[in-house]
Design a protein around this motif. Sequence first.
Motif, PDB file in Angstrom:
ATOM      1  N   PRO A   1       0.811  -1.229   0.000  1.00 42.49           N
ATOM      2  CA  PRO A   1       0.000   0.000   0.000  1.00 42.49           C
ATOM      3  C   PRO A   1       0.839   1.272   0.000  1.00 42.49           C
ATOM      4  O   PRO A   1       0.409   2.304  -0.511  1.00 42.49           O
ATOM      5  N   TYR A   2       2.038   1.209   0.559  1.00 45.54           N
ATOM      6  CA  TYR A   2       2.945   2.366   0.523  1.00 45.54           C
ATOM      7  C   TYR A   2       3.297   2.707  -0.929  1.00 45.54           C
ATOM      8  O   TYR A   2       3.358   3.875  -1.306  1.00 45.54           O
ATOM      9  N   GLY A   3       3.518   1.669  -1.718  1.00 48.43           N
ATOM     10  CA  GLY A   3       3.795   1.891  -3.141  1.00 48.43           C
ATOM     11  C   GLY A   3       2.619   2.522  -3.859  1.00 48.43           C
ATOM     12  O   GLY A   3       2.786   3.387  -4.726  1.00 48.43           O
ATOM     13  N   ASN A   4       1.394   2.106  -3.496  1.00 49.28           N
ATOM     14  CA  ASN A   4       0.207   2.703  -4.105  1.00 49.28           C
ATOM     15  C   ASN A   4       0.085   4.174  -3.733  1.00 49.28           C
ATOM     16  O   ASN A   4      -0.305   5.004  -4.568  1.00 49.28           O
ATOM     17  N   ILE A   5       0.406   4.502  -2.488  1.00 49.63           N
ATOM     18  CA  ILE A   5       0.373   5.909  -2.063  1.00 49.63           C
ATOM     19  C   ILE A   5       1.402   6.716  -2.851  1.00 49.63           C
ATOM     20  O   ILE A   5       1.153   7.860  -3.243  1.00 49.63           O
ATOM     21  N   MET A   6       2.550   6.119  -3.116  1.00 51.33           N
ATOM     22  CA  MET A   6       3.593   6.799  -3.892  1.00 51.33           C
ATOM     23  C   MET A   6       3.074   7.145  -5.297  1.00 51.33           C
ATOM     24  O   MET A   6       3.305   8.252  -5.800  1.00 51.33           O
ATOM     25  N   ILE A   7       2.357   6.201  -5.905  1.00 49.85           N
ATOM     26  CA  ILE A   7       1.797   6.442  -7.238  1.00 49.85           C
ATOM     27  C   ILE A   7       0.766   7.561  -7.193  1.00 49.85           C
ATOM     28  O   ILE A   7       0.742   8.451  -8.054  1.00 49.85           O
TER      29      ILE A   7
ATOM     30  N   VAL B   1       5.002  -2.297  -7.116  1.00 43.80           N
ATOM     31  CA  VAL B   1       3.921  -2.625  -6.180  1.00 43.80           C
ATOM     32  C   VAL B   1       3.415  -4.035  -6.423  1.00 43.80           C
ATOM     33  O   VAL B   1       3.182  -4.799  -5.482  1.00 43.80           O
ATOM     34  N   ARG B   2       3.269  -4.411  -7.698  1.00 43.16           N
ATOM     35  CA  ARG B   2       2.796  -5.768  -8.019  1.00 43.16           C
ATOM     36  C   ARG B   2       3.784  -6.818  -7.518  1.00 43.16           C
ATOM     37  O   ARG B   2       3.397  -7.849  -6.971  1.00 43.16           O
ATOM     38  N   HIS B   3       5.078  -6.537  -7.681  1.00 42.40           N
ATOM     39  CA  HIS B   3       6.107  -7.459  -7.191  1.00 42.40           C
ATOM     40  C   HIS B   3       6.046  -7.590  -5.672  1.00 42.40           C
ATOM     41  O   HIS B   3       6.143  -8.700  -5.124  1.00 42.40           O
ATOM     42  N   LEU B   4       5.886  -6.463  -4.981  1.00 45.26           N
ATOM     43  CA  LEU B   4       5.818  -6.490  -3.521  1.00 45.26           C
ATOM     44  C   LEU B   4       4.588  -7.240  -3.032  1.00 45.26           C
ATOM     45  O   LEU B   4       4.643  -7.971  -2.032  1.00 45.26           O
ATOM     46  N   GLU B   5       3.479  -7.076  -3.734  1.00 44.70           N
ATOM     47  CA  GLU B   5       2.252  -7.778  -3.343  1.00 44.70           C
ATOM     48  C   GLU B   5       2.426  -9.287  -3.502  1.00 44.70           C
ATOM     49  O   GLU B   5       2.016 -10.069  -2.639  1.00 44.70           O
TER      50      GLU B   5
END
Length: 216
Positions: A148-154, A207-211
């Motif tokens: 979710p941190y990556g999504n916030i970055m986007i 983000v997809r990789h982290l998920e």
Amino acid sequence: MLQFLHHALEFMPILLQGAWLTILVTLGSLLLSTVLGLVWAIMRVSGIPLLANLSAAIINLLRGIPIIVILFFLYFVMPDVGISLSALQAGILGLGIAYSAYQAENFRAGIEAVDPGQLEAARAMGMGWGLMMRRVVLPQAVKIVLPPYGNIMIMMLKDSSQASTITVAELALQGKLIATSTFQNATVFTLVALIYLVMCVPLILLVRHLEKKNRK
């Protein structure tokens, strides 16, 4: 097509200058929102009613005010009390403050997702609250909050365009200025969209990789 390429070569240097400012605003506000969000989250889970209630009030207040209003307040109102900020400083500060509320909820969810049994074990070993947070809770919470941190970055990268409302010459504003002066609307905003896409796609893949990694 040839005409599009001709205009692209002409406009791209200016648009890339705007893209650099977009990245600068995003990185600056991301750092600020991360620090503030972590502070609000720790206050929220501290178990101290005063701090928890204060943090909840701050988070709800920031989530209830549009980002553009925060930007206007920092850039146009703060000089009235003797604090003058440049457009870039106000943009970074405004986005960072606004997004700290969402970061705080993300961090709080990650902290609360840690197995309570591990907290009990840490207390049984004589760990204080601060030591337990540093050695037990936060290292595990980081893995949980990364996607979710990556999504916030986007989201922050795209919302950085709101800084154009206080004259930060980032990508969206540069595109608007070029389109206004040349009337090449289709070409300019196609290039703007492509540049945003180039900046966002690596983050989306990350983000997809982290998920996927988190699920394993």
